[in-house]
Scaffold this active site. Structure first.
Site, mmCIF file in Angstrom:
data_model
loop_
_atom_site.group_PDB
_atom_site.id
_atom_site.type_symbol
_atom_site.label_atom_id
_atom_site.label_comp_id
_atom_site.label_asym_id
_atom_site.label_seq_id
_atom_site.Cartn_x
_atom_site.Cartn_y
_atom_site.Cartn_z
ATOM 1 N N HIS A 60 0.835 -1.198 0.000
ATOM 2 C CA HIS A 60 0.000 0.000 0.000
ATOM 3 C C HIS A 60 0.866 1.242 0.000
ATOM 4 O O HIS A 60 0.609 2.213 -0.713
ATOM 5 C CB HIS A 60 -0.945 -0.002 1.202
ATOM 6 C CG HIS A 60 -2.086 0.949 1.024
ATOM 7 N ND1 HIS A 60 -2.145 2.159 1.658
ATOM 8 C CD2 HIS A 60 -3.183 0.884 0.238
ATOM 9 C CE1 HIS A 60 -3.246 2.787 1.290
ATOM 10 N NE2 HIS A 60 -3.890 2.040 0.423
ATOM 11 N N HIS B 41 -4.974 5.847 -6.079
ATOM 12 C CA HIS B 41 -6.134 6.535 -5.513
ATOM 13 C C HIS B 41 -6.572 7.652 -6.444
ATOM 14 O O HIS B 41 -5.843 8.044 -7.342
ATOM 15 C CB HIS B 41 -5.811 7.124 -4.141
ATOM 16 C CG HIS B 41 -5.482 6.067 -3.148
ATOM 17 N ND1 HIS B 41 -4.219 5.599 -2.981
ATOM 18 C CD2 HIS B 41 -6.274 5.335 -2.329
ATOM 19 C CE1 HIS B 41 -4.220 4.641 -2.067
ATOM 20 N NE2 HIS B 41 -5.464 4.440 -1.659
ATOM 21 N N HIS C 233 -7.511 -2.189 -5.124
ATOM 22 C CA HIS C 233 -7.721 -2.681 -3.758
ATOM 23 C C HIS C 233 -8.373 -4.065 -3.756
ATOM 24 O O HIS C 233 -8.150 -4.844 -2.843
ATOM 25 C CB HIS C 233 -8.514 -1.663 -2.938
ATOM 26 C CG HIS C 233 -7.704 -0.423 -2.619
ATOM 27 N ND1 HIS C 233 -7.636 0.648 -3.476
ATOM 28 C CD2 HIS C 233 -6.894 -0.114 -1.570
ATOM 29 C CE1 HIS C 233 -6.819 1.580 -2.959
ATOM 30 N NE2 HIS C 233 -6.362 1.147 -1.805
ATOM 31 N N HIS D 72 -15.158 6.177 2.208
ATOM 32 C CA HIS D 72 -13.836 5.540 2.328
ATOM 33 C C HIS D 72 -12.802 6.416 3.047
ATOM 34 O O HIS D 72 -12.187 5.995 4.016
ATOM 35 C CB HIS D 72 -13.311 5.140 0.946
ATOM 36 C CG HIS D 72 -11.833 4.937 0.911
ATOM 37 N ND1 HIS D 72 -10.962 5.890 0.448
ATOM 38 C CD2 HIS D 72 -11.066 3.910 1.349
ATOM 39 C CE1 HIS D 72 -9.721 5.457 0.580
ATOM 40 N NE2 HIS D 72 -9.754 4.247 1.119
ATOM 41 N N HIS E 152 -10.901 6.339 7.030
ATOM 42 C CA HIS E 152 -9.456 6.288 7.304
ATOM 43 C C HIS E 152 -9.080 7.299 8.391
ATOM 44 O O HIS E 152 -8.380 6.977 9.348
ATOM 45 C CB HIS E 152 -8.661 6.632 6.038
ATOM 46 C CG HIS E 152 -8.315 5.453 5.187
ATOM 47 N ND1 HIS E 152 -7.251 4.642 5.465
ATOM 48 C CD2 HIS E 152 -8.900 4.953 4.074
ATOM 49 C CE1 HIS E 152 -7.177 3.688 4.546
ATOM 50 N NE2 HIS E 152 -8.178 3.849 3.680
ATOM 51 N N PHE F 225 -1.658 7.164 4.100
ATOM 52 C CA PHE F 225 -1.567 5.991 3.237
ATOM 53 C C PHE F 225 -0.268 5.202 3.396
ATOM 54 O O PHE F 225 -0.221 4.020 3.113
ATOM 55 C CB PHE F 225 -1.759 6.385 1.777
ATOM 56 C CG PHE F 225 -3.207 6.609 1.415
ATOM 57 C CD1 PHE F 225 -4.222 5.965 2.105
ATOM 58 C CD2 PHE F 225 -3.551 7.464 0.385
ATOM 59 C CE1 PHE F 225 -5.563 6.171 1.773
ATOM 60 C CE2 PHE F 225 -4.890 7.668 0.039
ATOM 61 C CZ PHE F 225 -5.885 7.026 0.740
ATOM 62 N N HIS G 285 -11.486 -2.128 3.712
ATOM 63 C CA HIS G 285 -11.497 -2.239 2.255
ATOM 64 C C HIS G 285 -12.338 -3.395 1.744
ATOM 65 O O HIS G 285 -12.813 -3.361 0.607
ATOM 66 C CB HIS G 285 -10.077 -2.251 1.691
ATOM 67 C CG HIS G 285 -9.635 -0.863 1.378
ATOM 68 N ND1 HIS G 285 -9.940 -0.232 0.192
ATOM 69 C CD2 HIS G 285 -8.989 0.054 2.141
ATOM 70 C CE1 HIS G 285 -9.487 1.010 0.233
ATOM 71 N NE2 HIS G 285 -8.902 1.213 1.397
HETATM 72 CU CU1 C2O Z 1 -5.397 2.601 -0.694
HETATM 73 CU CU2 C2O Z 1 -8.199 3.075 1.755
HETATM 74 O O1 C2O Z 1 -6.651 3.196 0.691
#
Ligand code: C2O
Length: 605
Positions: A186, A206, A215, A341, A345, A362, A375
């Site tokens: 990631h 992203h 993902h 999303h 985070h 990230f 995810h």
């Molecule tokens: Cu690659 Cu939720 O991030």
């Protein structure tokens, strides 16, 4: 770990296993040198998403894509991107995003959390590499693996996952299957670790149409590795069911400090039974004034309805904007990536750490086992979305279908996968446990009694806000803009054929800062608009991900330029504003410094 770590800057060491080809494995900063002769120039587009270049059904475009001519044209950077036309797809050409150039892996210096600052060798962000790349083959299986809702699993399941992750954490750091290296995947793909092979331009998964496929692949291999470590090919990872009331808190299997599913770097005030805020605004998080659990659940369900239905009528709205080989990144996130999303985070990450690690940045997000459950639900929403109506279909654009990534499988093979092979979860051998989808009918409510008269004037004249008509806008206070509509009073067939989209373009900010602003349409007077209200069209929100790659490192400013596209058809219908010539868009800055280069309305098919 056989790591070369002569760099004084932690997080920059190039991590190479002795089992792998080490021919060009120089430690940072030497590995930053690219061979310019082999590399094409990046294309810089200042305007991120003004055009509709995703019409996949035009035979003319298909022909164009198949023609070798487009390969010639991609060299002419200046022609590309900003010149694509809304109603003429003939200029919408490109190339798929290629695999990363593994030898290019670098990660800019990042201040690390205290407890991992001084470990030796230092934390790296670059997975091991190998020059032996094999092509992906679909798995064979007797039964589909069923990914369960995390709040519904039993003790046996917990014990199994705990065991598998324990084994994964115990693998040596230079084993590409180790938890450490899973997190690095990631970091490398999401913080600008790599360049696209053959182009001197950052690879970023992203903020574009690569978000969901990347993902999905990432989870696929993570799950297969876990299954192989416990010799159970039926093992399936759990999903954090944050779209349903009984899943809207951190699932308890992740909160036991003695288990391998735990991560100490999470927000201590967001532990169960705190309800997650799907459009979390960290600048305004105060337990004394936050909505009650019951209110928060309702607001969350409204956001799910907005994002999955009202803001997801077309492939581009849901999956994200086109991002092709050689493109600079940040073409524009799809609805789901934006909300919920990203706010999840930030909500989960630990504000005591330098950048809200682990989930809040990230580079570190994959270090929290909760990431994979988060995810999995994002991934589940992709499968759910395709059941919601006939226009909810994946892209057929070859540049999407043929884009590629690299992952290590359960046998430590480096595998090349294509976006097209990710589109069907069942072919990959898994499905999601069938649980309630409570937000389908959960519509937002207008904040006022709506009348069908044009209220724009009175709304825009609200004294507490600035009415602006010049761009760019530096968003340092609440501003309102009157935006003309290309068409009004459309019939239901027209609405079905084309979605009315509010485009907030050229959203620009420094890539080392975080930003958030809210977008409100046609609100009135002094009513405070909340997530439960129809007028709240959406938000732009970023997660930190430094990217100093390729050309960027030589530029004086490292600004991100992107865009936000929000659906207006349902919203204006619900506000009974369908016959108005224009709408009033109000932008409310929440945190960070942002500039905006334009706002307009487009029709998108
Ligand atoms: Cu690659 Cu939720 O991030």
């Amino acid at each position: 770990m056989a790591s070369i770590s002569s760099s004084p800057l932690s997080l920059m060491s190039f991590n190479v296993s002795s089992n792998f080809n080490t021919s060009s494995s120089l430690p940072y900063p030497f590995s930053q040198k690219h061979q310019p002769s082999k590399n094409r120039k990046p294309k810089h587009h200042q305007i991120a998403c003004t055009s509709n270049d995703t019409n996949q059904n035009s035979p003319k475009e298909q022909e164009q894509k198949a023609s070798p001519r487009r390969n010639v044209l991609i060299g002419l950077g200046g022609l590309y991107g900003a010149t694509t036309f809304t109603n003429n797809n003939s200029l919408a050409f490109g190339a798929p995003v290629p695999i990363p150039d593994l030898t290019s892996c670098v990660v800019p210096p990042i201040e690390l959390p205290d407890d991992i600052k001084n470990i030796d060798p230092p934390i790296s962000c670059c997975p091991p590499f190998s020059s032996d790349i094999i092509d992906f083959k679909f798995p064979t299986f007797n039964k589909l693996r069923v990914r369960p809702a995390a709040q519904l699993v039993n003790d046996d399941y917990f014990a199994k996952y705990n065991k598998a992750l324990e084994l994964m954490r115990a693998l040596p750091d230079d084993d590409p299957r180790s938890f450490y290296q899973q997190a690095n995947i990631h970091c490398a793909y999401c913080v600008g670790g790599y360049t696209q092979k053959g182009y001197d331009v950052e690879l970023q998964v992203h903020n574009s149409w690569l978000f969901l496929p990347f993902h999905r692949w990432y989870l696929y291999f993570y799950e297969r590795i876990l299954g192989s470590l416990i010799n159970d090919p039926t093992f399936a990872i759990p999903f954090w069911n944050w779209d349903a009331p009984d899943g809207m808190q951190i699932p308890s299997i992740f909160t036991n400090p003695n288990s391998s599913l735990y991560d100490p770097r999470r927000n201590p005030t967001h532990q169960p039974p705190t309800i997650v805020d799907l459009n979390y605004n960290k600048a305004n998080d105060n337990p004394a004034t936050n909505p009650s659990a019951e209110e928060q659940i309702k607001i969350n369900l409204t956001w799910m309805h907005k994002q999955m239905i009202s803001n997801s009528k077309t492939p581009r709205q849901f999956l994200g904007s086109p991002y092709r080989g050689g493109d600079t990144p940040f073409k524009g996130a799809g609805s789901l990536e934006n909300i919920p999303h990203t706010p999840i985070h930030i909500w989960t990450g630990d504000p005591r750490q330098p950048h809200g690690e682990d989930m809040g940045h990230f580079w570190a997000a994959g270090r929290d086992p909760l990431f994979y459950a988060h995810h999995a639900n994002v991934d589940r929403m992709w499968s759910v979305w395709k059941t919601l109506g006939k226009k909810r279909k994946d892209f057929t654009d070859p540049d999407w279908l043929e884009s590629e990534f690299l992952f290590y499988d359960e046998n430590k093979n480096l595998v090349k996968v294509k976006v097209k092979d990710s589109a069907n979860d069942r072919k990959l051998g898994y499905v999601y446990q069938d649980v309630d989808i409570p937000w389908i009918k959960y519509k937002s409510k207008p904040s006022r009694r709506v009348k069908s008269k044009d209220k724009n004037k009175s709304s825009a004249q609200r004294p507490s806000r600035k009415l602006v008509d010049k761009f760019p806008i530096v968003l340092d206070s609440v501003v309102s803009i009157i935006v003309k509509r290309p068409k009004k009073s459309r019939n239901s067939k027209e609405k079905e054929d084309e979605e009315e989209i509010l485009v907030i373009d050229g959203i620009e900010y420094d890539n080392k800062t975080e930003v958030k602003f809210d977008v409100i349409v046609n609100d009135e007077d002094d009513k405070e608009i909340g997530g439960e209200n129809t007028e709240f069209a959406g938000s732009y929100v970023s997660v930190l991900h430094v990217h100093d790659h390729g050309k960027n490192k030589k530029k004086k400013n490292n600004n991100i330029v992107t865009c936000l596209r929000l659906g207006l058809t349902d919203l204006l219908e619900d506000l009974k504003a369908d016959d108005d010539d224009s709408i009033v868009v109000t932008l409310i800055p929440r945190y960070g410094n942002v500039k905006i280069s334009g706002i307009k309305i487009e029709l998108e098919d």
